[in-house]
Design a protein around this motif. Sequence first.
Motif, short mmCIF file in Angstrom:
data_model
loop_
_atom_site.label_atom_id
_atom_site.label_comp_id
_atom_site.label_asym_id
_atom_site.label_seq_id
_atom_site.Cartn_x
_atom_site.Cartn_y
_atom_site.Cartn_z
N GLN A 76 -8.03 -1.88 11.46
CA GLN A 76 -7.69 -0.69 12.24
C GLN A 76 -6.40 -0.86 13.03
O GLN A 76 -6.22 -1.84 13.77
CB GLN A 76 -8.84 -0.38 13.20
N GLY A 77 -5.49 0.11 12.88
CA GLY A 77 -4.27 0.12 13.66
C GLY A 77 -3.18 -0.79 13.15
O GLY A 77 -2.08 -0.83 13.72
N LEU A 78 -3.43 -1.53 12.07
CA LEU A 78 -2.46 -2.47 11.53
C LEU A 78 -1.82 -1.91 10.27
O LEU A 78 -2.35 -1.00 9.63
CB LEU A 78 -3.12 -3.81 11.22
N SER A 79 -0.68 -2.46 9.90
CA SER A 79 -0.03 -2.04 8.67
C SER A 79 -0.92 -2.36 7.47
O SER A 79 -1.71 -3.31 7.50
CB SER A 79 1.33 -2.73 8.52
N THR A 80 -0.79 -1.55 6.42
CA THR A 80 -1.60 -1.73 5.22
C THR A 80 -1.14 -2.97 4.47
O THR A 80 0.05 -3.13 4.18
CB THR A 80 -1.48 -0.50 4.31
N LYS A 81 -2.07 -3.83 4.14
CA LYS A 81 -1.75 -5.08 3.45
C LYS A 81 -1.99 -4.94 1.95
O LYS A 81 -2.74 -4.06 1.50
CB LYS A 81 -2.61 -6.23 4.01
N ILE A 134 -3.35 7.45 -1.07
CA ILE A 134 -4.31 8.40 -0.49
C ILE A 134 -5.39 7.66 0.29
O ILE A 134 -5.74 8.04 1.42
CB ILE A 134 -4.92 9.28 -1.58
N ALA A 135 -5.93 6.58 -0.29
CA ALA A 135 -6.98 5.81 0.38
C ALA A 135 -6.48 5.24 1.70
O ALA A 135 -7.14 5.36 2.74
CB ALA A 135 -7.48 4.69 -0.53
N ALA A 136 -5.31 4.61 1.68
CA ALA A 136 -4.79 3.98 2.89
C ALA A 136 -4.41 5.00 3.94
O ALA A 136 -4.62 4.77 5.15
CB ALA A 136 -3.60 3.09 2.54
N SER A 137 -3.87 6.14 3.53
CA SER A 137 -3.53 7.17 4.51
C SER A 137 -4.77 7.76 5.17
O SER A 137 -4.70 8.32 6.26
CB SER A 137 -2.70 8.28 3.87
N ASN A 138 -5.93 7.58 4.51
CA ASN A 138 -7.20 8.03 5.08
C ASN A 138 -7.98 6.92 5.76
O ASN A 138 -9.12 7.14 6.19
CB ASN A 138 -8.06 8.68 3.99
N GLY A 139 -7.38 5.72 5.86
CA GLY A 139 -8.02 4.67 6.64
C GLY A 139 -8.32 3.39 5.93
O GLY A 139 -8.77 2.42 6.57
N ALA A 140 -8.11 3.29 4.60
CA ALA A 140 -8.27 2.00 3.92
C ALA A 140 -7.21 1.04 4.45
O ALA A 140 -6.10 1.45 4.82
CB ALA A 140 -8.16 2.16 2.42
N ASP A 141 -7.52 -0.26 4.47
CA ASP A 141 -6.69 -1.22 5.17
C ASP A 141 -5.96 -2.21 4.28
O ASP A 141 -5.00 -2.85 4.71
CB ASP A 141 -7.58 -2.02 6.14
N PHE A 142 -6.41 -2.36 3.04
CA PHE A 142 -5.96 -3.47 2.19
C PHE A 142 -6.00 -2.97 0.75
O PHE A 142 -7.04 -2.49 0.28
CB PHE A 142 -6.94 -4.62 2.40
N LEU A 143 -4.87 -3.04 0.05
CA LEU A 143 -4.79 -2.57 -1.32
C LEU A 143 -4.65 -3.76 -2.27
O LEU A 143 -3.78 -4.61 -2.08
CB LEU A 143 -3.57 -1.66 -1.51
N ALA A 145 1.40 1.32 0.08
CA ALA A 145 1.05 0.87 1.43
C ALA A 145 2.02 1.42 2.47
O ALA A 145 1.61 1.87 3.55
CB ALA A 145 1.02 -0.66 1.47
N HIS A 146 3.32 1.38 2.15
CA HIS A 146 4.31 1.87 3.11
C HIS A 146 4.19 3.37 3.32
O HIS A 146 4.28 3.86 4.45
CB HIS A 146 5.72 1.51 2.61
N ALA A 147 3.98 4.11 2.23
CA ALA A 147 3.82 5.56 2.36
C ALA A 147 2.62 5.88 3.25
O ALA A 147 2.67 6.81 4.08
CB ALA A 147 3.62 6.19 0.98
N ALA A 148 1.53 5.11 3.09
CA ALA A 148 0.35 5.32 3.93
C ALA A 148 0.62 4.96 5.38
O ALA A 148 0.15 5.64 6.30
CB ALA A 148 -0.81 4.50 3.39
N ASP A 149 1.39 3.90 5.61
CA ASP A 149 1.70 3.50 6.98
C ASP A 149 2.49 4.57 7.72
O ASP A 149 2.31 4.79 8.92
CB ASP A 149 2.47 2.18 6.98
#
Length: 433
Positions: A60-65, A316-325, A353-357
């Motif tokens: 939560q609150g961190l960049s997508t890894k 889409i997943a990360a922009s909705n709250g997924a944290d790790f791809l 990941a960047h687009a979601a961030d």
Amino acid sequence: MIYTTQMDAAKKGIITAQMLTVAQKETMDPENLRSLVAAGKVAIPANKNHKNLDSEGVGQGLSTKINVNLGVSKDCYDIDLELAKVRKAIELKTTAIMDLSCFGKTQEFRRKLIEMSPVMIGTVPMYDAVGMLDKDLKDITVDEFFSVVEKHAEDGVDFMTIHCGMNRATAERVKNNKRLTNIVSRGGSLLFAWMELNNQENPFYEYYDRLLDICEKFDVTLSLGDACRPGSLNDSTDPAQIEELITLGELTKRAWARNVQVMIEGPGHMSLNEIAANVLLEKKLCHGAPFYVLGPIVTDIAPGYDHITSAIGGAIAASNGADFLCFVTPAEHLRLPNLDDMKEGIIAARIAAHAADIAKGIPGARKWDNEMSAARADVDFTRMISLAIDPEKARRYREESQPECEDTCTMCGKMCPMKNMKKILNGEDLSIV
């Protein structure tokens, strides 16, 4: 004050060196990060025996890894090639590497990988149990399964995918609710087969506390695997997938009670309109634990292009709250990826990941885009290339097609809107002919 794991330290109010590293990378207040680790909403996979780790946080609150899968198999046994992939993956700024080796000198490769890698390392011990023990699946004992887990932990593995949530009840769901593609998780299918062949419960579910003992001892983050992830759009969000997710939520609370960090793994193949709901389900049922997704792959028809289908779903997943791809390469469903495949997969995952961030408002994410836009407005191709997520490819494309005027490209030439707007706004004459 003595602590056993990152979560134990966080609960005791201790800000570890690893937390400080992550807080600095994320421009986050260390105390805020500590509270998230204590609550299980952020995991910092950091095995005590991984000595050169440059720690990262997931949650939560961190960049997508992003994660890269590699490793040797019986059909493609080339340790040198896999080590070359490791070096390239690190150069391309992956956050994690999972060693999926399932044949030959797996421990030798794993130890080299951990020794050379500053990024966090994950494994799936189930693969290694089958490959290393050189026994028929049916004949592997519970003690042997756990001996492999402990060996991986001793070697310094930071997180392990273990399919603890597919118990016999969930296995019955699979059998009673016909799927188009059955179980596509390799580790999940092996466990399902072992359970059926031996008429026994999943050992990692039945003896879960034994697994937690190992994780707590070495501070291994438990990546609770999704054995029932959908392998086709047809099978997504079905009873088996959801029942397993409910069980994973229960196992998460038991792990946290032992100060073991947890990530939850998720789908899989899934249509666009189901992704946001699946992220919400995971966060609700698993109490806000970090969510680690493979894809999701949003259409089944694109072998050779699944790095693209995956990047669409991952964004889409990360922009909705997924944290790790977990990255997916063009070779998905077809063969073991080569170096070029791996690069394509990493870049696609990093873009997602960047687009979601940007969508999530992660501090500093949009700054990179603004810098690129400024370079474009200045028609500064040298700066554009240096800022590109893949400078090597951007430079090659630029060099392959040279324009008449150096401050344009061969798409627009003298009609370049960036160049012309800059001139007009500066009160200069404009000559297009």
